[in-house]
Design a protein around this motif. Structure first.
Motif, mmCIF file in Angstrom:
data_model
loop_
_atom_site.group_PDB
_atom_site.id
_atom_site.type_symbol
_atom_site.label_atom_id
_atom_site.label_comp_id
_atom_site.label_asym_id
_atom_site.label_seq_id
_atom_site.Cartn_x
_atom_site.Cartn_y
_atom_site.Cartn_z
ATOM 1 N N ALA A 115 0.836 -1.203 0.000
ATOM 2 C CA ALA A 115 0.000 0.000 0.000
ATOM 3 C C ALA A 115 0.874 1.258 0.000
ATOM 4 O O ALA A 115 0.597 2.235 -0.715
ATOM 5 C CB ALA A 115 -0.940 -0.003 1.204
ATOM 6 N N ALA A 116 1.950 1.225 0.794
ATOM 7 C CA ALA A 116 2.857 2.376 0.834
ATOM 8 C C ALA A 116 3.569 2.549 -0.507
ATOM 9 O O ALA A 116 3.770 3.689 -0.973
ATOM 10 C CB ALA A 116 3.874 2.189 1.958
ATOM 11 N N LEU A 117 3.940 1.439 -1.145
ATOM 12 C CA LEU A 117 4.603 1.515 -2.452
ATOM 13 C C LEU A 117 3.651 2.063 -3.501
ATOM 14 O O LEU A 117 4.027 2.911 -4.328
ATOM 15 C CB LEU A 117 5.113 0.128 -2.858
ATOM 16 C CG LEU A 117 5.745 -0.025 -4.243
ATOM 17 C CD1 LEU A 117 6.833 1.018 -4.480
ATOM 18 C CD2 LEU A 117 6.301 -1.435 -4.413
ATOM 19 N N LEU A 118 2.402 1.614 -3.483
ATOM 20 C CA LEU A 118 1.420 2.132 -4.441
ATOM 21 C C LEU A 118 1.185 3.624 -4.233
ATOM 22 O O LEU A 118 1.040 4.377 -5.202
ATOM 23 C CB LEU A 118 0.106 1.362 -4.306
ATOM 24 C CG LEU A 118 0.120 -0.073 -4.820
ATOM 25 C CD1 LEU A 118 -1.154 -0.804 -4.405
ATOM 26 C CD2 LEU A 118 0.282 -0.115 -6.339
ATOM 27 N N ASP A 164 10.875 11.755 -11.382
ATOM 28 C CA ASP A 164 12.287 11.384 -11.244
ATOM 29 C C ASP A 164 12.764 11.567 -9.799
ATOM 30 O O ASP A 164 13.569 10.786 -9.295
ATOM 31 C CB ASP A 164 13.150 12.238 -12.175
ATOM 32 C CG ASP A 164 12.988 11.837 -13.636
ATOM 33 O OD1 ASP A 164 12.526 10.703 -13.883
ATOM 34 O OD2 ASP A 164 13.296 12.649 -14.516
ATOM 35 N N GLU A 165 12.255 12.643 -9.156
ATOM 36 C CA GLU A 165 12.713 12.941 -7.805
ATOM 37 C C GLU A 165 12.302 11.854 -6.809
ATOM 38 O O GLU A 165 12.992 11.601 -5.820
ATOM 39 C CB GLU A 165 12.149 14.294 -7.341
ATOM 40 C CG GLU A 165 12.721 15.508 -8.060
ATOM 41 C CD GLU A 165 12.218 15.643 -9.499
ATOM 42 O OE1 GLU A 165 11.147 15.068 -9.812
ATOM 43 O OE2 GLU A 165 12.904 16.297 -10.304
ATOM 44 N N ALA A 166 11.167 11.210 -7.064
ATOM 45 C CA ALA A 166 10.670 10.178 -6.141
ATOM 46 C C ALA A 166 11.162 8.785 -6.505
ATOM 47 O O ALA A 166 10.869 7.820 -5.791
ATOM 48 C CB ALA A 166 9.145 10.202 -6.120
ATOM 49 N N ARG A 171 11.899 0.918 -1.970
ATOM 50 C CA ARG A 171 10.719 0.140 -1.564
ATOM 51 C C ARG A 171 10.601 -1.140 -2.396
ATOM 52 O O ARG A 171 10.236 -2.200 -1.875
ATOM 53 C CB ARG A 171 9.455 0.986 -1.697
ATOM 54 C CG ARG A 171 9.331 2.097 -0.668
ATOM 55 C CD ARG A 171 7.996 2.832 -0.795
ATOM 56 N NE ARG A 171 7.898 3.929 0.140
ATOM 57 C CZ ARG A 171 7.513 3.809 1.419
ATOM 58 N NH1 ARG A 171 7.209 2.601 1.897
ATOM 59 N NH2 ARG A 171 7.432 4.859 2.211
ATOM 60 N N VAL A 172 10.905 -1.052 -3.685
ATOM 61 C CA VAL A 172 10.835 -2.236 -4.541
ATOM 62 C C VAL A 172 11.872 -3.263 -4.110
ATOM 63 O O VAL A 172 11.585 -4.473 -4.056
ATOM 64 C CB VAL A 172 11.038 -1.855 -6.026
ATOM 65 C CG1 VAL A 172 11.196 -3.117 -6.887
ATOM 66 C CG2 VAL A 172 9.864 -1.027 -6.521
ATOM 67 N N ARG A 173 13.066 -2.823 -3.777
ATOM 68 C CA ARG A 173 14.104 -3.766 -3.342
ATOM 69 C C ARG A 173 13.706 -4.467 -2.047
ATOM 70 O O ARG A 173 13.940 -5.673 -1.879
ATOM 71 C CB ARG A 173 15.449 -3.038 -3.185
ATOM 72 C CG ARG A 173 16.013 -2.563 -4.526
ATOM 73 C CD ARG A 173 17.395 -1.975 -4.401
ATOM 74 N NE ARG A 173 17.865 -1.506 -5.699
ATOM 75 C CZ ARG A 173 17.805 -0.252 -6.113
ATOM 76 N NH1 ARG A 173 17.319 0.695 -5.306
ATOM 77 N NH2 ARG A 173 18.228 0.088 -7.312
ATOM 78 N N ARG A 174 13.080 -3.726 -1.124
ATOM 79 C CA ARG A 174 12.610 -4.361 0.113
ATOM 80 C C ARG A 174 11.490 -5.350 -0.192
ATOM 81 O O ARG A 174 11.412 -6.424 0.411
ATOM 82 C CB ARG A 174 12.140 -3.296 1.108
ATOM 83 C CG ARG A 174 13.276 -2.474 1.712
ATOM 84 C CD ARG A 174 12.859 -1.836 3.031
ATOM 85 N NE ARG A 174 11.765 -0.880 2.850
ATOM 86 C CZ ARG A 174 11.929 0.424 2.660
ATOM 87 N NH1 ARG A 174 13.151 0.939 2.613
ATOM 88 N NH2 ARG A 174 10.901 1.221 2.525
#
Length: 203
Positions: A96-99, A107-109, A116-119
Motif C-alpha cells: 500500500a505504501a509503495l502504491l 524522477d525525484e521520487a 521500496r521495490v528492493r525491500r
C-alpha cells in the motif's frame, strides 16, 4: 508435504504418474518479474533513459504485479504457512505504501520507489522460498496460471485504497483494471516493457 489451499479452479483429470499441468510455477514467474523490475529501475537510474515512458511502464508493471501477488501469492502463503501471517500482513502494508509512492511518480521520487521495490523483492522472495518447501510443483503451477490471468486483468495505475485481500480484491481489481486500460488506450500510455524503446548500445 502439505497441500496449499487453491482458489476455485476448473476440475482436472485424475492425475497420472508423472502428471504435470501446463504453465509456469508461481515461484518462477515472481522471480522473473522481480528481476525485470530491478533491471528497469537500473535502466531508469542510468544516463540513457526515456523518463516519462519509463516511469509510466514502471508504474503499470508494479501495479499489475502487486495486485496479482495480493490476489493469489500472499493468500497461498498465508494458508500454507500459518507462522508467516505477520510477515504477509507486513508485505500488504508495504504494498500500500509503495502504491502510494507510485502515484504521480517523478524522477525525484524514483529513489524512494526503488528502495521500496528492493525491500519488496527481498521480503516476497523469502516467502516464496518457504512456500516452495511445502507446496507441490502442481500446486505452484496452478497458482502461477491464476497469477498470470490476474495480472492481465489487473489495474495499471496505483490504487492503494482498494481491497488488498480476497475475496474482494479479486472482484474489485479487475473492474478497476478495465477503467485503467480504457484510459491507457485513450492517452496512448505505455504499460509494458516491450513498449519502451531499446536503450542505445555502446559502440
Amino acid at each position: 508435504m502439505s497441500t496449499v489451499p487453491l482458489p476455485p479452479l476448473p476440475p482436472t483429470p485424475a492425475p497420472e504418474e508423472g502428471y504435470r499441468p501446463a504453465g509456469r510455477s508461481i515461484a518462477d514467474i515472481v522471480d522473473r518479474e522481480h528481476r525485470q523490475l530491478l533491471a528497469l529501475l537500473d535502466q531508469l537510474s542510468g544516463p540513457d533513459t526515456t523518463p516519462q515512458e519509463g516511469l509510466a511502464v514502471l508504474t503499470a508493471a508494479l501495479s499489475r504485479h502487486l495486485s496479482a501477488e495480493e490476489q493469489y501469492l500472499l493468500p497461498a502463503v498465508r494458508a500454507a504457512l500459518p507462522t508467516a501471517t505477520e510477515r504477509v500482513d507486513a508485505e500488504i502494508n508495504a504494498d500500500a505504501a509503495l502504491l502510494s509512492a507510485l502515484k504521480g511518480l517523478t524522477d525525484e521520487a524514483l529513489s524512494e520507489v526503488a528502495e521500496r521495490v528492493r525491500r519488496h523483492v527481498d521480503g516476497v522472495d523469502a516467502l516464496v522460498t518457504e512456500l516452495r518447501a511445502v507446496a507441490s510443483e502442481e500446486e505452484l503451477i496452478r497458482l502461477g496460471n491464476r497469477l498470470e490471468i490476474a495480472e492481465e486483468a489487473a489495474p495499471t495505475r496505483p490504487h492503494p485504497g482498494t481491497p488488498a485481500t480476497p475475496p474482494w480484491n479479486r472482484i474489485v481489481e479487475p473492474a478497476v483494471g478495465v477503467v485503467d486500460k480504457v484510459l491507457d488506450a485513450v492517452t496512448r500510455r505505455p504499460t509494458y516493457l516491450a513498449d519502451l524503446p531499446e536503450p542505445p548500445r555502446d559502440r
